[in-house]
Write a protein that holds these residues in place. Structure first.
Motif, PDB file in Angstrom:
ATOM      1  N   ARG A  92       3.323   7.359  -6.773  1.00 52.97           N
ATOM      2  CA  ARG A  92       3.373   6.020  -7.101  1.00 52.97           C
ATOM      3  C   ARG A  92       4.242   5.771  -8.382  1.00 52.97           C
ATOM      4  NH1 ARG A  92      -2.103   4.147  -9.751  1.00 52.97           N
ATOM      5  NH2 ARG A  92      -0.944   4.444 -11.729  1.00 52.97           N
ATOM      6  N   PRO A 142       0.777  -1.363  -0.025  1.00 56.01           N
ATOM      7  CA  PRO A 142      -0.113   0.037  -0.056  1.00 56.01           C
ATOM      8  C   PRO A 142       0.787   1.346   0.015  1.00 56.01           C
ATOM      9  CG  PRO A 142      -0.424  -1.332   1.782  1.00 56.01           C
ATOM     10  CD  PRO A 142       0.662  -1.823   1.149  1.00 56.01           C
ATOM     11  N   PRO A 165      -2.074   8.291  -0.190  1.00 63.83           N
ATOM     12  CA  PRO A 165      -2.634   7.751  -1.256  1.00 63.83           C
ATOM     13  C   PRO A 165      -3.177   8.661  -2.398  1.00 63.83           C
ATOM     14  CG  PRO A 165      -3.810   7.212   0.995  1.00 63.83           C
ATOM     15  CD  PRO A 165      -2.402   8.106   1.097  1.00 63.83           C
ATOM     16  N   ASN A 166      -3.329   8.367  -3.387  1.00 64.99           N
ATOM     17  CA  ASN A 166      -3.916   9.262  -4.501  1.00 64.99           C
ATOM     18  C   ASN A 166      -2.636  10.191  -5.238  1.00 64.99           C
ATOM     19  OD1 ASN A 166      -6.494   8.030  -3.989  1.00 64.99           O
ATOM     20  ND2 ASN A 166      -6.749   9.534  -2.523  1.00 64.99           N
ATOM     21  N   ASN A 195      -3.772   2.742  -5.311  1.00 67.45           N
ATOM     22  CA  ASN A 195      -2.758   3.123  -4.099  1.00 67.45           C
ATOM     23  C   ASN A 195      -2.105   2.079  -3.688  1.00 67.45           C
ATOM     24  OD1 ASN A 195      -3.960   5.794  -3.990  1.00 67.45           O
ATOM     25  ND2 ASN A 195      -5.603   5.263  -2.717  1.00 67.45           N
ATOM     26  N   VAL A 227      -8.004  -0.836   0.252  1.00 66.67           N
ATOM     27  CA  VAL A 227      -7.575   0.205  -0.422  1.00 66.67           C
ATOM     28  C   VAL A 227      -7.971   0.346  -2.035  1.00 66.67           C
ATOM     29  CG1 VAL A 227      -5.638   0.283   1.237  1.00 66.67           C
ATOM     30  CG2 VAL A 227      -5.369  -0.888  -1.064  1.00 66.67           C
TER      31      VAL A 227
END
Length: 339
Positions: A290, A89, A93-94, A127, A123
């Motif tokens: 990411r 993970p 996030p995002n 992500n 999740v």
């Protein structure tokens, strides 16, 4: 299912297990069966009810932001991963690509969102990053914070080329990742520590020069001496008491300093004349996107880089693990296996 939880009154001694319903993934979501969680200095801050911006707004939180799990179930429309994939993970996030913005870095796992310290978590498929096949679950659990922090510090901004000299403070998880990444990139390395034993272990991982800062409190002089008086091209600063001032004295003119930690606490004072004299580029590292995470994983797979693991404990020993991290006796990462 079981989950870790910490709440006010804050403190390591208040981390506990609770029973909660097993989550169900919705459209575009993925459920992970968590296998391992690595702990970081940020987790000590959060366990005390604070973070870099001060007191936590939440009254309780599922801790930890690092981890590795296996995809256990997927919701409608999921295409990026499949059941059985080993994944990591994202801490923030995002954040798919680009530089940090106030919006992208505003919230993170284990602080603003429930973290990785639970048997199952749901999740968004956006992500997640697939774990390098060459790493175990325990090793892959170390990548989202320590690995990425070291990667971003070295390669997201500083213009380093093979043969440049990097000085890395300490022998914790971030530092040992940075040492291995630097060697893979053809960089010369200097490691600092207060322990001769740790320094000798760092030599086994490729450290070219060693500085014991207990023996040489003004280690900036040693850093310059080892580089013919010019200073290192890059310094990884862990945010210890007085370390940034020493880094500014040590770094070569127009060199780079990446500040990646807060181990000395808040309130450090830097003399502006040191910044003016060095003309150094100083950058704080909060995380990366990411896309950059996936770049790092490809490099890890190509160079067969393995995280340095100090100790692996069952997650039932979470308080002991946190105390071990707090003591500073570790060399590399401390990881919890979720059983």
């Amino acid at each position: 299912m079981r989950s870790l939880m910490i709440s006010a009154p804050w403190g390591i001694e208040n981390i506990r297990f609770i029973d909660v319903p097993q989550p169900v993934p919705g459209p575009g979501e993925v459920r992970l069966r968590m296998k391992a969680v690595a702990i970081n200095y940020r987790d000590l801050l959060i366990a005390s009810g604070r973070h870099v911006n001060g007191a936590l707004a939440q009254q309780e939180i599922v801790p930890f932001g690092d981890g590795c799990g296996i995809v256990d179930a997927v919701g409608e429309g999921v295409t990026r991963v499949s059941v059985g994939d080993r994944v990591i993970p994202m801490l923030i996030p995002n954040w798919v690509s680009g530089p940090p913005t106030p919006e992208t870095v505003a919230k993170a796992l284990g602080k603003d969102f429930p973290g990785t310290g639970r048997e199952y978590m749901v999740v968004s498929e956006e992500n997640l990053v697939k774990a390098p096949e060459c790493l175990t679950d325990v090793e892959a659990a170390c990548l989202a914070i320590a690995g990425l922090t070291a990667w971003a510090a070295l390669f997201d901004g500083p213009k380093l080329v093979p043969g440049n000299v990097v000085l890395i403070q300490g022998t914790g998880g971030v530092s040992m990742f940075a040492l291995q990444f630097a060697k893979a990139a053809g960089l010369q390395t200097i490691i600092t520590s207060s322990s001769d034993e740790k320094l000798e272990r760092a030599r086994e991982y490729g450290a070219d020069h060693l500085i014991n800062y207990r023996m040489e409190k003004s280690w900036s002089g040693a850093g310059r001496r080892l580089t013919g008086g010019l200073g290192p091209d890059f310094i990884l600063d862990m945010g210890g008491e007085g370390t940034l001032e020493e880094s500014l004295r040590a770094v070569r003119m127009n060199g780079y300093i990446s500040v990646v930690g807060l181990v000395g606490g808040v309130g450090s004072v830097v003399n502006p004349t040191s910044m003016l004299a060095s003309c150094a580029h100083v950058k704080g590292v909060l995380g990366v996107s990411r896309n950059t995470f996936e770049d790092m994983c490809r490099a890890i797979s190509f160079h067969r880089i393995r995280p340095v693991i100090s100790e692996v404990m069952p997650w039932t020993e979470v308080r002991t693990a946190m105390e071990a991290l707090q003591s500073g006796a570790h060399f590399g990462k401390i990881v919890l296996e979720i059983q």
